[in-house]
Design an enzyme around this catalytic site. Structure first.
Site, short mmCIF file in Angstrom:
data_model
loop_
_atom_site.label_atom_id
_atom_site.label_comp_id
_atom_site.label_asym_id
_atom_site.label_seq_id
_atom_site.Cartn_x
_atom_site.Cartn_y
_atom_site.Cartn_z
N HIS A 45 0.80 -1.22 0.00
CA HIS A 45 0.00 0.00 0.00
C HIS A 45 0.84 1.28 0.00
CE1 HIS A 45 -3.07 -2.92 0.92
NE2 HIS A 45 -3.99 -2.00 0.79
N ASP A 174 -4.87 -3.54 11.73
CA ASP A 174 -5.19 -3.02 10.40
C ASP A 174 -5.54 -4.23 9.54
OD1 ASP A 174 -5.30 -1.94 7.87
OD2 ASP A 174 -3.30 -1.06 7.90
N TRP A 226 -19.15 -16.60 6.85
CA TRP A 226 -20.35 -15.76 6.88
C TRP A 226 -20.21 -14.59 7.85
CZ3 TRP A 226 -20.05 -20.94 8.04
CH2 TRP A 226 -20.06 -21.28 9.40
N LYS A 227 -19.35 -14.75 8.87
CA LYS A 227 -19.18 -13.66 9.84
C LYS A 227 -18.48 -12.46 9.19
CE LYS A 227 -19.04 -16.81 13.78
NZ LYS A 227 -18.26 -17.31 14.93
#
Length: 336
Positions: A45, A174, A226-227
């Site tokens: 990044h 992060d 799914w969480k």
């Protein structure tokens, strides 16, 4: 990979950012945020993201001289419009304003609309924590992840940052809401490496550690199945609704046109209601207990989020920052 001194990387970034039209008043901070990202070892990044940043300025999706403006607010929460300005500058300003509100009210929040990719989200957690504040922030993204129950990308990998102030060093989580960020997948694929754990599905619908197969299928894996899918959707709802901005399904699917994002920033100033020494004692007891846990054979000892950042920061300042040679040449030639 080259090893480039931090000051040289910062200077080269600053020259190019000024060349792209970012004003002299804001260009130094923009360059510093990029350089600090590589300094801290988050290579996906930092400079690696700069070609996209540059391209989006040239196409008008980032307005280099735009600054955020307040649109409304009440008490400790405000709405701001990023006016499509550089994402890292908008995010830094939003967290800074949230911190100002926290000093006044104990807690401050800024909901930011119409902004751009904030690059390393952890930068704004470190920003708050190094000033003695708890910080929470997140952003939505374009649709790059299938919601649970579908194979079509419908939600973002919406990064979430949690930062805890601490005298020795902050604890800064992060994380994307996918097992691997898109930048990490690309980095693994570029060097021909497999992921350490499954990060998505291949075109046959099988879990895989092959980053190229995941990039082909466009089926990244939400954290916790799914969480993680539910968390991503909830973060999008919070950011879009509180800021009055765009949600993931409204954002362009082309990464070079991923503009108009919605973000949220929360700062808490604990000095308004408790003794910082007491907070420090609590933090140390928690982290001491973590460090005392015996590691699994063949693995490194357990670490808190952000602990490795400090080691990499010291190493890179001493030895120079690892930089891709081609990107470094393009940066210096203004061709990035």
């Amino acid at each position: 990979m080259l090893r480039v001194p931090y000051d040289d990387l910062y200077a080269a970034l600053l020259k190019t950012i000024l060349h792209l039209g970012v004003p002299s008043e804001t260009a130094p901070l923009c360059a510093r945020l990029f350089a600090e990202t590589d300094r801290d070892g988050v290579r996906t990044h930092g400079l690696a993201r700069f070609p996209r940043f540059s391209a989006m300025i040239r196409t008008g999706h980032i307005v280099p001289d735009a600054v955020p403006t307040k649109t409304s607010g009440f008490g400790a929460i405000e709405r701001w419009n990023g006016n499509l300005g550089p994402g890292n500058l908008n995010a830094y300003a939003a967290m800074g304003r949230a911190m100002q509100l926290a000093r006044e009210h104990g807690m401050g929040a800024v909901a930011l609309s119409n902004t751009n990719h904030w690059m390393r989200g952890g930068s704004y957690g470190w920003q708050a924590a190094t000033e003695g504040m708890f910080g929470i922030c997140w952003t939505n993204t374009l649709a790059n992840t299938p919601a649970w129950g579908t194979a079509k990308p419908t939600i973002g990998n919406n990064p979430l940052i949690l930062a805890v102030p601490r005298a020795a060093s902050p604890v800064v989580l992060d994380m994307a809401t996918t097992q691997f960020s898109m930048g990490s997948l690309a980095a693994y694929a570029q060097r021909g490496a497999q992921l350490p754990v499954p990060g998505g599905y291949d075109s046959e619908g099988e879990l895989t550690t092959d980053p190229k197969a995941i990039e082909t299928s466009l089926r990244t894996l939400p954290i916790g199945f799914w969480k993680g899918s539910g968390l991503s959707l909830s973060l999008d709802l919070f950011a879009a609704m509180l800021s009055g901005g765009l949600s993931t399904h409204q954002l362009p699917l082309d990464p070079l046109k991923e503009s108009g994002l919605s973000q949220f920033f929360l700062a808490i100033d604990p000095t308004n209601f408790t003794d910082p020494a007491q907070l420090s004692q609590i933090a140390e007891s928690i982290l001491d207990d973590l460090h005392a846990a015996p590691p699994i054979e063949g693995t490194r000892p357990p670490r808190y989020p952000g602990e490795e950042t400090l080691r990499l920061r010291d190493e890179n300042l001493a030895k120079g920052i690892p930089i891709d040679e081609t990107l470094w040449q393009r940066l210096n030639d203004f061709t990035i």
